[in-house]
Design a protein around this motif. Sequence first.
Motif: not given
Length: 231
Positions: A12-14, A135-137, A189-191, A196-198
């Motif tokens: 999904g992130e990709m 992406n997180n940064a 706080d993210k929409k 899962i990422g970390l």
Amino acid sequence: MLFQQSKMASMGEMIGNIAHQWRQPLMELSSIFMLIQSRIEYEGKISNTELLKQIGKSEEITSYMSQTIEDFRNFFAKEKKKEEYRLSKQISLSVSMVNNSLKQNNIKLEILLHKNPKHYGYKNEYAQVLINILNNARDALLLKNIENPKITLAVDKIDNFSILTVEDNAGGITIKPIEKVFEPFFTLDKKDGTGIGLFMSKLIVENNMNGKLLVENGKYGAKFIIKIPLY
Ligand SMILES: Nc1ncnc2c1ncn2[C@@H]1O[C@H](COP(=O)(O)OP(=O)(O)O)[C@@H](O)[C@H]1O
Ligand SMILES: [Mg+2]
């Protein structure tokens, strides 16, 4: 099940990254079509030379778009064998997948390659971890609306370890203990955060690479450290 879910979430992130990579070229294509259309509507015609020129431009754009898809496809193909790779190579790969979204948001990325160590393993996994951290940064910088958003990535070789650090100026992580960020489903706080990422990144670094994924708060923001033993 958790592993399956992790994979889906990182896909999904990709896809989000691909969307960013494509936004700009799609706009360029659409402006070429508008130009051709307006020539025909207001001038009654378009010359062959002009048309060919615009087709040439469109072909360049579409070939760039298909290259990005190809990059992402290779990236997700199951890696068959371990191999030797230079860190700089996987850094460029990761950066090429996130830099459009950084640019669109005016985020500066500084890369300091003090050393360029060689790893042996599944090289795309390393890039995948790096993309998650970048992406997180980006997310943190946007969420906090930081004025001069910046990410610094540094690589070094210390003792027999490769040390890669990613530090941003988004103010850091407030949750205590800070290691909570590695727990599955921890998101703040993210929409559309999945948390899962970390979790997945730590799993990859510690189980598959025998390394450590660490986090601390630096002077201006969060600092992630990937430490891998060299052979
Ligand atoms: N650079 C960072 N600055 C501040 N907080 C961060 C940073 N990186 C990660 N975090 C925190 O860690 C949480 C977990 O990250 P992650 O596992 O990638 O899940 P997600 O990005 O889906 O929320 C994020 O929601 C965020 O609160
Ligand atoms: Mg994330």
